[in-house]
Design an enzyme around this catalytic site. Structure first.
Site, PDB file in Angstrom:
ATOM      1  N   ARG A  82      10.306  -1.103  12.258  1.00  0.00           N
ATOM      2  CA  ARG A  82       8.922  -0.700  12.837  1.00  0.00           C
ATOM      3  C   ARG A  82       8.528  -1.859  13.824  1.00  0.00           C
ATOM      4  O   ARG A  82       8.598  -2.987  13.682  1.00  0.00           O
ATOM      5  CB  ARG A  82       8.084  -0.752  11.580  1.00  0.00           C
ATOM      6  CG  ARG A  82       6.926   0.349  11.523  1.00  0.00           C
ATOM      7  CD  ARG A  82       6.189   0.177  10.350  1.00  0.00           C
ATOM      8  NE  ARG A  82       5.147  -0.531  10.477  1.00  0.00           N
ATOM      9  CZ  ARG A  82       3.774  -0.368   9.664  1.00  0.00           C
ATOM     10  NH1 ARG A  82       4.031   0.265   8.462  1.00  0.00           N
ATOM     11  NH2 ARG A  82       2.930  -1.125  10.059  1.00  0.00           N
ATOM     12  N   ARG A 132      10.865  -5.911   6.159  1.00  0.00           N
ATOM     13  CA  ARG A 132      10.445  -4.452   6.628  1.00  0.00           C
ATOM     14  C   ARG A 132      10.984  -4.360   8.238  1.00  0.00           C
ATOM     15  O   ARG A 132      11.503  -3.246   8.491  1.00  0.00           O
ATOM     16  CB  ARG A 132       9.242  -4.134   6.418  1.00  0.00           C
ATOM     17  CG  ARG A 132       9.094  -2.594   6.651  1.00  0.00           C
ATOM     18  CD  ARG A 132       7.859  -2.195   5.959  1.00  0.00           C
ATOM     19  NE  ARG A 132       6.604  -2.751   6.847  1.00  0.00           N
ATOM     20  CZ  ARG A 132       5.397  -2.628   6.617  1.00  0.00           C
ATOM     21  NH1 ARG A 132       4.897  -1.827   5.549  1.00  0.00           N
ATOM     22  NH2 ARG A 132       4.397  -2.745   7.475  1.00  0.00           N
ATOM     23  N   LYS A 146       1.108  -0.975   0.010  1.00  0.00           N
ATOM     24  CA  LYS A 146      -0.049  -0.027  -0.076  1.00  0.00           C
ATOM     25  C   LYS A 146       0.775   1.393   0.048  1.00  0.00           C
ATOM     26  O   LYS A 146       0.595   2.333  -0.811  1.00  0.00           O
ATOM     27  CB  LYS A 146      -1.009  -0.064   1.242  1.00  0.00           C
ATOM     28  CG  LYS A 146      -2.086  -1.145   1.201  1.00  0.00           C
ATOM     29  CD  LYS A 146      -2.993  -0.732   2.363  1.00  0.00           C
ATOM     30  CE  LYS A 146      -2.544  -1.182   3.759  1.00  0.00           C
ATOM     31  NZ  LYS A 146      -2.382  -2.358   3.900  1.00  0.00           N
ATOM     32  N   ARG A 170     -10.965   0.074   7.888  1.00  0.00           N
ATOM     33  CA  ARG A 170     -10.484  -1.310   8.184  1.00  0.00           C
ATOM     34  C   ARG A 170     -11.714  -2.015   8.624  1.00  0.00           C
ATOM     35  O   ARG A 170     -11.636  -3.209   8.791  1.00  0.00           O
ATOM     36  CB  ARG A 170      -9.457  -1.189   9.312  1.00  0.00           C
ATOM     37  CG  ARG A 170      -8.234  -0.993   8.781  1.00  0.00           C
ATOM     38  CD  ARG A 170      -7.156  -1.582   9.790  1.00  0.00           C
ATOM     39  NE  ARG A 170      -5.865  -1.930   9.042  1.00  0.00           N
ATOM     40  CZ  ARG A 170      -4.818  -1.154   8.976  1.00  0.00           C
ATOM     41  NH1 ARG A 170      -4.702   0.135   9.154  1.00  0.00           N
ATOM     42  NH2 ARG A 170      -3.623  -1.551   8.308  1.00  0.00           N
ATOM     43  N   ARG A 209      -1.799  -9.313  13.306  1.00  0.00           N
ATOM     44  CA  ARG A 209      -2.288  -8.318  12.437  1.00  0.00           C
ATOM     45  C   ARG A 209      -2.900  -9.062  10.988  1.00  0.00           C
ATOM     46  O   ARG A 209      -3.981  -8.448  10.481  1.00  0.00           O
ATOM     47  CB  ARG A 209      -1.080  -7.538  11.792  1.00  0.00           C
ATOM     48  CG  ARG A 209      -0.687  -6.467  12.633  1.00  0.00           C
ATOM     49  CD  ARG A 209       0.503  -5.897  12.514  1.00  0.00           C
ATOM     50  NE  ARG A 209       0.639  -5.267  11.321  1.00  0.00           N
ATOM     51  CZ  ARG A 209       1.933  -5.110  11.002  1.00  0.00           C
ATOM     52  NH1 ARG A 209       2.912  -5.484  11.410  1.00  0.00           N
ATOM     53  NH2 ARG A 209       1.955  -3.955   9.889  1.00  0.00           N
TER      54      ARG A 209
END
Ligand code: IMP
Ligand code: MG
Length: 391
Positions: free
Chosen positions: A327, A321, A205, A282, A338
């Site tokens: 993160r 990532r 995204k 969401r 998630r």
């Protein structure tokens, strides 16, 4: 197929070939058959425009028991003062207890469709369904959603395959679209372009947003980034948000909606050409709230871009990532959580937007630029908005 067709001073160019029409008519027929086989349905072809679509669809259904009637939705003849009072003419069949399927050529504002369905319901059918060859969701003033749609198209004038301009061009075997004057003039007077980028964590995204911002002059609202900034600044909002995010849970709807409302106010003050929503909505309540937030600003949501990436690849991407950016929620345990949350709470939004004819599924694996080309093509087809450069 003819290259260009001139009628009444307008030029039309090829848009949908007879082969693609045939393929989508077959798909719609299969959907109707699945829903209504064994139920003795009655089809109502709305004259004049739908006569060719209805003929092809009816043969494709292959339900020998089904009946077809030809109706017209028009004003009482010779009553010009009552020009607005329309009714269904030519319907002789008793519809009580029957499953009715209206067959239309095109739904534009949705006014005709809304009134026809309401009128038919007064005849006590068991069900009323609506099948249309073409749907222009961007032109809708009613929010009418057909049950079966062969093609979702931008808000431009169409001729051929039964559709006319001034009674002409119904005979064409392919569908043609009015030619736009010039690429740049076209985007200039356009309304805003508002998109949702949708997909599981790690589907790309953020990457695709950056390209959309570049190529369409859009502003970007990433609710995740807004929240991470609040957390970094140690605000009250940040502290509340952190408690949810660190567990991989969703922030409560009301809180998200008020954050978004404030972000939209900032953007509108900047004179945004449009917005990409990344990470919002969401949940279904958030999706409904988003429509309201855009409506009160005189605009709407145009399309939802869904990036599909298989779960194994998502996990690999997220772990990498996490290593590269540090993160905090990119660790295996939080990632799994998630992805669960996504499957349970977010993926039902797909159907919500499919029903509205706004969902654009895009394969999210492979070369970044190729994925973006697919997105750009989908946007142009759905909304008529063109990207600034063509690669
Ligand atoms: P609406 O959905 O009530 O706005 O009305 C749809 C009607 O407008 C159709 O039945 C057509 O007669 C006409 N119409 C709307 N868009 C087009 C088009 O692109 N080509 C031809 N007729 C159209
Ligand atoms: Mg019509």
């Amino acid at each position: 197929m003819e290259e260009r067709i001139a009628i009444n001073g307008l030029t039309f160019v090829p848009y949908i070939t007879r082969d693609r029409i045939q393929a989508e008519v077959e798909r719609v027929a299969a959907e109707i058959k699945r829903d209504l086989e064994g139920r003795d349905p009655v089809f109502l072809c709305v004259l004049n425009g739908a006569f060719i679509f209805a003929a092809d669809l009816f043969r494709e259904l292959g339900i020998n028991e089904s009946k077809i009637n030809f109706v017209r939705y028009s004003s009482y003849s010779g009553t010009s003062s009552l020009g607005q009072v329309k009714e269904i003419m030519g319907l002789t069949e008793d519809l009580a207890g029957k499953d009715v399927v209206i067959i239309e050529d095109i739904v534009d504002t949705g006014l005709t469709a809304t009134k026809m369905v309401a009128d038919l319901r007064k005849r006590n059918p068991r069900s009323v369904r609506f099948a249309t060859l073409l749907h222009k969701p961007v032109s809708s003033t009613t929010g009418f959603q057909p049950d079966y749609v062969a093609f979702t198209i931008p808000p431009k004038f169409i001729i051929g395959y039964g559709l006319d301009l001034d009674g002409k061009a119904r005979n064409l075997k392919d569908i043609y679209i009015v030619e736009s004057e010039s690429g740049s003039a076209e985007n200039k007077d356009k309304e805003m372009l508002n998109l949702v980028l949708f997909g599981a964590p790690g589907c790309g995204k953020g990457t695709q947003s950056a390209k959309l911002i570049d190529e369409y002059g859009l502003h970007h609202i990433s609710t995740g980034e807004v929240l991470r900034a609040q957390i970094a600044q140690g605000t009250e909002l940040g502290k509340t948000a952190e408690a949810y995010i660190s567990k991989g849970q969703l922030i409560p709807d009301e809180l998200m909606i008020s954050i978004l409302d404030a972000e939209l106010d900032k953007l509108m003050a900047d004179g945004a050409e449009g917005v990409i929503f990344d990470g919002f909505p969401r949940t279904i309540p958030q999706a409904e709230a988003l429509e309201g937030l855009l409506e009160k600003r005189g605009t709407k949501l145009h399309a939802v871009i869904g990036l599909d990436v298989p779960e194994e690849e998502l996990i690999v991407r997220l772990i990498n990532r996490g290593k590269e950016t540090g993160r905090a929620d990119d660790n295996l345990e939080t990632i799994k959580n998630r992805l669960d949350v996504y499957h349970n709470q977010t993926s039902p939004l797909k159907d919500h937007y499919k029903k509205q004819g706004k969902y654009l599924p895009i394969k999210g694996t492979g070369v970044v630029d190729e994925i973006f080309n697919d997105i750009a093509q989908g946007i142009e087809h759905h909304t008529g908005h063109k990207r600034r450069t063509r690669k």
